[in-house]
Design a protein around this motif. Structure first.
Motif, PDB file in Angstrom:
ATOM      1  N   ARG A   1      57.830 170.670  10.835  1.00 54.36           N
ATOM      2  CA  ARG A   1      58.253 169.420  10.183  1.00 54.36           C
ATOM      3  C   ARG A   1      58.918 168.510  11.204  1.00 54.36           C
ATOM      4  O   ARG A   1      59.605 168.969  12.115  1.00 54.36           O
ATOM      5  CB  ARG A   1      59.247 169.715   9.055  1.00 54.36           C
ATOM      6  CG  ARG A   1      58.634 170.530   7.928  1.00 54.36           C
ATOM      7  CD  ARG A   1      59.590 170.617   6.764  1.00 54.36           C
ATOM      8  NE  ARG A   1      59.811 169.327   6.120  1.00 54.36           N
ATOM      9  CZ  ARG A   1      58.976 168.800   5.222  1.00 54.36           C
ATOM     10  NH1 ARG A   1      57.885 169.427   4.868  1.00 54.36           N
ATOM     11  NH2 ARG A   1      59.238 167.622   4.677  1.00 54.36           N
ATOM     12  N   LEU A   2      58.738 167.199  11.012  1.00 58.52           N
ATOM     13  CA  LEU A   2      59.352 166.250  11.946  1.00 58.52           C
ATOM     14  C   LEU A   2      60.842 166.130  11.664  1.00 58.52           C
ATOM     15  O   LEU A   2      61.248 165.927  10.520  1.00 58.52           O
ATOM     16  CB  LEU A   2      58.705 164.881  11.781  1.00 58.52           C
ATOM     17  CG  LEU A   2      57.521 164.580  12.686  1.00 58.52           C
ATOM     18  CD1 LEU A   2      56.880 163.260  12.296  1.00 58.52           C
ATOM     19  CD2 LEU A   2      57.947 164.542  14.154  1.00 58.52           C
ATOM     20  N   ALA A   3      61.636 166.264  12.721  1.00 50.71           N
ATOM     21  CA  ALA A   3      63.086 166.109  12.580  1.00 50.71           C
ATOM     22  C   ALA A   3      63.528 164.922  13.426  1.00 50.71           C
ATOM     23  O   ALA A   3      62.938 164.640  14.473  1.00 50.71           O
ATOM     24  CB  ALA A   3      63.774 167.371  13.052  1.00 50.71           C
ATOM     25  N   LEU A   4      64.557 164.206  12.961  1.00 47.44           N
ATOM     26  CA  LEU A   4      65.084 163.032  13.669  1.00 47.44           C
ATOM     27  C   LEU A   4      66.537 163.281  14.029  1.00 47.44           C
ATOM     28  O   LEU A   4      67.294 163.807  13.224  1.00 47.44           O
ATOM     29  CB  LEU A   4      65.074 161.836  12.731  1.00 47.44           C
ATOM     30  CG  LEU A   4      64.031 160.749  12.849  1.00 47.44           C
ATOM     31  CD1 LEU A   4      64.385 159.611  11.923  1.00 47.44           C
ATOM     32  CD2 LEU A   4      63.854 160.246  14.265  1.00 47.44           C
ATOM     33  N   GLU A   5      66.916 162.831  15.223  1.00 44.16           N
ATOM     34  CA  GLU A   5      68.312 162.999  15.629  1.00 44.16           C
ATOM     35  C   GLU A   5      68.757 161.749  16.381  1.00 44.16           C
ATOM     36  O   GLU A   5      68.013 161.237  17.218  1.00 44.16           O
ATOM     37  CB  GLU A   5      68.384 164.221  16.556  1.00 44.16           C
ATOM     38  CG  GLU A   5      69.763 164.739  16.803  1.00 44.16           C
ATOM     39  CD  GLU A   5      69.747 165.811  17.891  1.00 44.16           C
ATOM     40  OE1 GLU A   5      70.657 165.782  18.730  1.00 44.16           O
ATOM     41  OE2 GLU A   5      68.805 166.640  17.899  1.00 44.16           O
TER      42      GLU A   5
END
Ligand SMILES: Cc1cc2nc3c(=O)[nH]c(=O)nc-3n(C[C@H](O)[C@H](O)[C@H](O)COP(=O)(O)OP(=O)(O)OC[C@H]3O[C@@H](n4cnc5c(N)ncnc54)[C@H](O)[C@@H]3O)c2cc1C
Length: 560
Positions: free
Chosen positions: A546-550
């Motif tokens: 899954r794409l994660a954003l930080e």
């Protein structure tokens, strides 16, 4: 079952635009055995060969200039988000690359011994070199191809789509590709993998790109474990050609006309309108790309657009002799399209053109995955929230050279078994798609991004786009991995492309939804102001599929 085709090299470079070719030259001259591959023809696919305008470098031939001024202008355009060490590298090394290209007879326009340099929006000096007439990118590509053909140690493989960066024990060990004209899977083992696959503007229905710029590299990088940064920042070129119909010419060709001759940007009422948005032009060319895009959209929205939904661009006040002096044979090519600029206005509107975001690398072009490097437009961060015109070709040449240098110095225990296994896993299977039409899905995705993830965004449109992208991803995944059914399997290639386009589109959309402010090329209608709290970059990565954003602070000079 056709056997996997196997190759080995010290360095494998994916993509043969300006960045890939420069990387290959530098790596081979440093003694590496290089394999340069491209899904198109070598040195003839992608953006570099299409570019017609200018290349920015502070060589100081037209007036006193310094790379530090170029750097300051690049940071100003980037609205606080540039990766400063990368921006610095771009500006500091650009003069060396441009002068090296001059030695290789690229043919920069010049007077006597001085290379001609034009002023361009956002630059504080006349800094942009070019090759007449509208021949910059073709000349750069031609020159690099000629250098390659004189350089020992580079094997070139065209028609080869990189499908996957093979990672074993946490390290990039090669490329699994597909050879289009034979239909065979290919396993390339190497000490270093350089991705130089260019941008992603094929994701948009209205774009200046070629068909091989669907953002493969962004998806390949994510799946290999690398990070992407600033994916929300897609640059729209404000004056892409809209009407009348024009065949065989570049849709962004009006920019060089404006560099050289100015030209009036007019609304339906015949008014020059950029002043309403803070920039007085008076027939000159001063407005930056993000502001011009905004101004044209707003005029159209206010009902003052041209008939096809853009703005008028007029050179009617410029004489035929001045037009010819500036553009020579291009005027005849326009005439063949029925366009006489002394009598006809043309219509222009924004078009997806360049991507500021991309792979996270250090100044040696290394990603966080050992053995995996990037170069060119695929690299994120140097341009921050908005790239200066002319900086993209400099970036390709400078970062390409740097990647080649780093890659040539890498060595490791090779793992050809892992690369072969990845390629073998893609052989066999019926590949029955039923009614599923991947080409139709690509068109749908392009329309969706243009409408909902275009230059002006809001939360509702972005959420709608994200939901549809997720549904399309699930639908494609349910069909299983794409399996080629022989040579030139178009449906198979569409499925490969679609998978990469969907993942890249999701990364853009998620980042655009999260950034609830307007800055540079990212404009939110629901958050029209720039917010100081957002002076940070967003990093995208894949975590358990899954794409994660930080969010993280910008990489500043003193932290480098
Ligand atoms: C029409 C146009 C005009 C432009 N004009 C200018 C200008 O005047 N000045 C400026 O500074 N910038 C300009 N730009 C931007 C600039 O040209 C690009 O940013 C730059 O050339 C990118 O170089 P690159 O080597 O990174 O990528 P590209 O030149 O795009 O090359 C990427 C290569 O990777 C290959 N590839 C992609 N995916 C795969 C895969 N999966 N497997 C194998 N190969 C793959 C492609 O076929 C392509 O050959 C322009 C762009 C366009 C589209």
């Amino acid at each position: 079952m056709a056997e996997v085709l196997e190759r080995e090299a010290d360095v494998v470079i994916v993509g043969s635009g300006g960045a890939g070719m420069y990387a290959a030259l530098v790596a081979a001259r440093a003694g590496a055995d290089v394999l340069l591959l491209d899904r198109s023809l070598i040195g003839r696919g992608g953006a570099t060969v299409m570019a017609q305008m200018t290349v920015a470098a502070a060589i100081g031939h037209a007036e006193l200039d310094d790379w530090r001024d170029h750097y300051a202008d690049t940071l100003a355009a980037g609205r606080g988000l540039n990766n400063e060490p990368l921006a610095r590298l771009l500006c500091a090394d650009a003069p060396e690359r441009i002068l090296e290209m001059a030695e290789w007879n690229v043919g920069w326009a010049s007077e006597g011994n001085a290379i001609t340099q034009a002023m361009a929006p956002g630059h504080s000096a006349r800094r942009c070199v070019y090759v007449d007439y509208l021949d910059t990118g073709p000349a750069v590509s031609r020159t690099l191809r000629a250098q390659l053909s004189r350089t020992e140690g580079v094997t070139r493989l065209a028609d080869l789509v990189a499908r996957e960066v093979v990672v074993a024990d946490g390290r990039a060990v090669g490329i699994h590709g597909h050879h289009l004209s034979s239909g065979r899977e290919v396993a390339i083992t190497a000490d270093a993998v350089v991705l130089a696959t260019g941008g992603l503007t094929r994701l948009y229905a209205r774009n200046s790109a070629s068909a091989n710029m669907g953002g493969d590299g962004f998806a390949l990088a994510l799946r290999a474990g690398a990070e992407l940064v600033d994916m929300e920042f897609v640059q729209f070129f404000p004056i892409g050609h809209l009407a009348p119909r024009m065949i065989g010419m570049d849709p962004i060709m009006w920019d060089p006309f404006r560099y050289k001759l100015g030209g009036r940007l007019l609304n339906a009422e015949g008014e020059e309108f950029t002043e309403r948005y803070g920039v007085t032009e008076d027939g000159s060319y001063k407005i930056t790309r993000d502001l011009a895009t905004y101004a044209i959209y707003k005029e159209v929205e206010a009902g003052r657009g041209s008939p096809h939904g853009g703005a008028w661009l007029s050179f009617e006040h410029i004489s035929e002799s001045d037009l010819r002096a500036a553009f020579g044979p291009v005027i005849d090519r326009l005439a063949a399209n029925g366009i006489d600029l002394t009598k006809t206005r043309i219509e222009v509107s924004p078009i997806a053109h360049y991507h500021m975001g991309g792979m996270v690398v250090d100044e040696a072009m290394r990603s966080r995955v050992p053995g995996l490097l990037a170069a060119g437009e695929l690299v994120g961060g140097a341009g921050g929230a908005n790239r200066l015109s002319g900086n993209a070709i400099s970036e390709a040449l400078v970062f390409g050279a740097r990647a080649g240098q780093t890659a040539a110095a890498m060595s490791t225990a090779r793992n050809s078994a892992a690369v072969r296994a990845a390629a073998e896993a893609a052989i066999g299977g019926a590949g029955d798609l039923g009614d599923y039409n991947p080409a139709a899905r690509i068109l749908e995705l392009q329309g969706l991004l243009n409408r909902d993830v275009g230059p002006f965004r809001d939360a509702d449109a972005l959420a709608r786009a994200l939901a549809r992208i997720e549904a399309m991803t699930a639908e494609a995944a349910a069909l299983g991995p794409p399996i080629a059914q022989g040579a030139f399997d178009a449906a198979f290639l569409d499925r490969l492309d679609l998978a990469n386009m969907l993942l890249t589109a999701e990364a853009i959309t998620r980042a655009a939804l999260a950034r609830d402010e307007s800055r540079g090329a990212h404009q939110r209608e629901d958050y029209p102001e720039m917010d100081d709290a957002w002076g940070e970059n967003q990093y995208s990565s894949l975590s358990e599929g899954r794409l994660a954003l930080e969010r993280r602070p910008v990489v500043r000079e003193d932290a480098a």
